[in-house]
Design an enzyme around this catalytic site. Structure first.
Site, PDB file in Angstrom:
ATOM      1  N   TYR A  35      36.162  53.346 -63.458  1.00  0.00           N
ATOM      2  CA  TYR A  35      34.744  53.755 -63.378  1.00  0.00           C
ATOM      3  C   TYR A  35      34.511  55.211 -63.803  1.00  0.00           C
ATOM      4  CZ  TYR A  35      35.534  55.060 -58.306  1.00  0.00           C
ATOM      5  OH  TYR A  35      35.956  55.571 -57.119  1.00  0.00           O
ATOM      6  N   GLU A  36      33.250  55.529 -64.029  1.00  0.00           N
ATOM      7  CA  GLU A  36      32.862  56.835 -64.609  1.00  0.00           C
ATOM      8  C   GLU A  36      33.514  57.069 -65.967  1.00  0.00           C
ATOM      9  OE1 GLU A  36      30.462  57.929 -63.284  1.00  0.00           O
ATOM     10  OE2 GLU A  36      30.630  57.179 -61.241  1.00  0.00           O
ATOM     11  N   GLY A  37      33.640  56.011 -66.742  1.00  0.00           N
ATOM     12  CA  GLY A  37      34.299  56.116 -68.051  1.00  0.00           C
ATOM     13  C   GLY A  37      35.767  55.795 -67.882  1.00  0.00           C
TER      14      GLY A  37
END
Lengths: 571, 571
Positions: free
Chosen positions: A432-434
């Site tokens: 997550y978050e890239g």
């Protein structure tokens, strides 16, 4: 055993290694933030984490969040803990006093979230996005939107989400289809489906403020046609908005945090920032979130290490090899394979903490330093180091917590000791978050290569300014760091040239490139620790810092040459 | 998507790469086992696995095994599948015709368990120990014990367990406390507690045959005081024996296999082999189990790769970097970071399959070859390669299935696609049947060093006999393999010398040593594949074998130098 905040380590890194109080007190914003105040805040945070949040770790996994007809119930105790958390003022720690915050430096928030993530990753997901939402709204929201939402978000009375992903649009936000249409009163109607929304629905706070990426009717296709909107769960008049949670996901771990499929059904929303500049506004939030995820990696690894360390000292199996062999089984902490696992994780934890805290200090320097050049170098630090912290330390959280599980043998694979929960929980941080692959592309393709490496070389230069090549103790490591930086610069130049005609090339080596920088940064961090260690003979004597330093040298640092050789073979 | 047995790959490796039928048909035991028969057996096994076992993979995880008052119920469908399995004769594949078996080569059983583990690791745990129990009983059991149990175990009508671990005795079997006392009728009474017993209790078969390590009253302390006993769940007269399942463990994964805490309460049992020679008898079973676990690693990694490969071809996100960029998002299989993950796993799967199948062939050569020297070299192969397969391929199953999860992004972290189950299930393979750290110590400290490396160097020599340094295609790889073998031999000599005065040293480098050998074996396996590839132009053209070969060269093989440099720094 619940997680115990390692307060001595944290104080040592903040004060002795980074000298954070001196750097911060030099800024107008923090003239009153002296060393004593910083110690007090960290100690109080540690108390809260240990007493209120850590005891809820296991129940977050075993009971988890429950979805019934659109309502989400968090595990027993989660709501009380969250209410106590915001009422004690913790979310507002680093918010501006004009918004009701305490105006403390970002690094104290970093310490708080390092400890919170270690104690209870699932619970910590709820407040984890608050500060990013605060910054986003503060810098891009209209005055009227701020008057309703900013102080509620600053205090944490209302929680916030970040609604980006859609079923067909994960890493590729340009594919987002959620639609927004302007109403006569200046508000918008939002319609569309979002998935993987952490805390999209829950019972922790009275209202939830959703920040949503959507597309205006006349917007261009792709990422440049996205706008950002604020859609509350509960409208200012107390009625329900058209925001629905259709399900929560069954996940590998992180059961304490509801991962929601959200449906915006003609929901009322307000624009944040300019139309079609949504990614720009969201970027403030995403960048804060990436450092935050790096801190999760450090915290989770520390929690896993603590469990394994305690177990290894208690569990006796076989005699360890040593000149004078015991006559009875030794603690497994004395067996070389176990010592290697434990001290290697510490090398990553301690070094990561130095880097993450320094990054948080640089965030404040970038904002508040009177000298523009220093502000710029601070900005560079954050820009280059954040994706490295996010990717390398989340990868290590998963790999290293799995190695800590190995210390338990078969007992690690069963639930009883809580170590397998950390392995499962930590796995999502690599996504997550890239994803970590996206972080590597962000670093190499979007940040390092576009100016041929010039900005990045300036940043690398800052790592060398305080190296002491005259001191016998550090000459070897300092010389190695200098020579690695030289090698990496040469490789970067070759790569920048080759990439002009081979556009695939940087994508093939991006992961190795990020990894090489992670190892350079770790070398740098351990030099900082060593320079500070003699000042504190208690630490120096105990092996507390010398054993992980030795693990760094033996087992972590050599991987740099592997990364370089893999890259060089493609050039 | 359920697992699809890769029959073309398996045939190619058995027939074109390893020429297994020719090697085996030269043995008296297998004169009738020609290439056609081997193909037929593999195809039929593939059908059974795909149609009966693979569809039960998800339910094994979501429903799992249930314990109620000492009884264990396996997930819906498991019992029917097991009954069909033994009635079709699959457990008896490699058992001797005199015991009701089919007398086929061990490599066919290896293929069967490679596929079964990939299709459904949890279900496969039940029959996974049968062949080891069969060999153990056949070689060490008394005539009367064999007359009651051997054909039931050979056919699989009754399942079997291996009861070693106790709460305080995991890797250190010398600490086992379970007690046995002789009765007037020549049987024994067993009392004690065992944990982590896979399949200790279940509803799959009418009876369960427990092989139990225990201590006679006058036995010496430590591992040399252990004897092996057979204790059935149901006595020959149909009454229940004093064998109780007190609970099943809550685990990270592998919910389809009940991990039982067993209590032997004055249970009736019979001695297998000589008193205090229990580890010797058990060793037959443990060695078979270690190769079996290596096959699990290969199978699990293949199952993870299959899922990720399909997903990567369907999922479109962003345009992949290439000279002529697409105008719409590309399948993520075209993005370099994803291609790297996928082809790297194939390098490990294909290479591992070559090595594991070759090991199974060597098992039969060691038993049946007319030439004593060839039997000895086959024995050496199994002795050195088995711990490497167990440790390195289980480590890769976990690491690589996690990388395959990464291909799915957030979708990999939720249950829906089944990839996270493989990551959770695979983790235990690094622990059971001797942790991977124990395998490394077994290899270096117990096998390589005691004779100063002499036997091991003979084994390494066998890897070089068919290298073709004249063929342009292979010169580079062959030369690299030769030079690596030379380097490893030099390092081994230095290590053997240094270990005489530094007894800790081998324990510090054992993991790197095993890893270096794994990489040498992988290089060897890929040379075998390359030598066979031109014979099959269909394969050569498609990139089926060239893409993983290239991943091998770029990303897998370079780690050898890292292992060597880590070891050299300690010498």
């Amino acid at each position: 055993m619940n997680y115990q905040p390692p307060l001595d380590d944290i104080h040592f890194i903040l004060h002795d290694v980074l000298k954070a109080p001196a750097h911060l007190q030099a800024l107008n914003a923090f003239v009153d933030t002296d060393a004593d105040l910083m110690r007090q805040v960290v100690d109080e945070a540690g108390k809260f984490v240990a007493q209120v949040v850590a005891p809820l770790q296991a129940i977050g996994d075993t009971v988890g969040c429950q979805w019934v007809q659109g309502q989400v119930t968090t595990p027993p105790g989660f709501k009380q803990a969250y209410q106590a958390f915001w009422q004690a003022g913790w979310p507002a720690l680093a918010c501006s006093p004009e918004d009701g915050g305490q105006g403390l430096p970002a690094v104290l928030e970093a310490v708080l979230y390092d400890m919170l993530s270690a104690a209870n990753h699932g619970w910590t997901m709820a407040p984890g996005l608050l500060h990013g939402a605060y910054e986003c709204l503060k810098h891009h929201g209209s005055a009227s939107l701020k008057s309703t939402y900013l102080d509620k978000i600053a205090s944490g009375e209302w929680l916030a989400t970040m609604c980006l992903t859609e079923p067909h649009a994960g890493s590729d936000l340009g594919l987002v289809r959620t639609k927004a249409s302007l109403q006569v009163d200046g508000s918008y109607r939002l319609s569309g489906s979002k998935i993987f929304i952490s805390g999209g629905e829950h019972d922790l706070s009275d209202n939830i403020t959703h920040l949503v990426l959507a597309r205006l009717p006349d917007a261009p296709a792709g990422p440049k046609g996205l706008s950002l909107f604020l859609a509350p769960k509960v409208m200012p008049d107390g009625t329900a908005n058209g925001v629905h949670c259709d399900r929560i996901e069954e996940k590998m771990g992180l059961h304490g945090s509801p991962t929601c499929a959200m449906r915006f059904d003609e929901a009322t929303a307000w624009l944040i920032g300019e139309p079609s500049r949504g990614l720009n506004a969201m970027f403030v939030m995403m960048n804060a979130a990436r450092l935050h995820v790096g801190l999760q990696g450090i915290g989770l690894l520390d929690a896993a290490w603590q469990k394994a360390d305690v177990y290894a000292q208690e569990r006796r199996q076989m005699r360890a090899p040593k000149p004078l062999m015991s006559t009875t089984p030794d603690p497994i902490s004395e067996h070389p394979a176990m010592r290697r696992i434990l001290s290697t994780q510490r090398a990553w934890i301690d070094g990561g903490r130095v880097l993450a805290y320094q990054t948080a200090v640089e965030l404040d320097l970038a904002k508040h330093h009177p000298d523009a050049a220093r502000r710029q170098s601070a900005q560079q630090w954050c820009s280059y180091v954040t994706p490295v912290l996010k990717a390398a330390w989340t990868a290590q959280a998963f790999k290293g917590s799995s190695e800590c599980l190995q210390v338990f043998g078969g007992h690690g694979y069963v639930r009883e000791w809580g170590i397998e929960q950390i392995v499962r929980d930590s796995r999502v941080t690599m996504i997550y978050e890239g994803t970590n692959e996206i972080q590597a592309i962000d670093l190499l393709v979007r940040k390092v290569l576009p100016d041929g490496g010039v900005g990045f070389f300036e940043f690398l230069q800052t790592l060398t300014v305080e190296l002491n090549l005259d001191d016998d103790l550090e000459t070897h490591e300092s010389a190695q760091l200098l020579s690695r930086i030289t090698d990496l610069k040469a490789l970067t130049r070759t790569l920048a040239n080759a990439a002009k005609t081979n556009i695939e090339l940087p994508y093939w080596v991006a992961d190795d490139y990020l990894r090489a920088i992670a190892l350079i940064l770790l070398d740098w961090a351990w030099l900082q620790i060593k320079q500070a260690t003699p000042a504190d003979p208690k630490h120096a004597d105990s092996g507390r810092w010398t054993e992980p330093a030795s693990a760094m040298r033996h087992w972590v640092s050599p991987e740099f040459n592997l990364c370089m050789s893999i890259m060089q073979a493609r050039l």
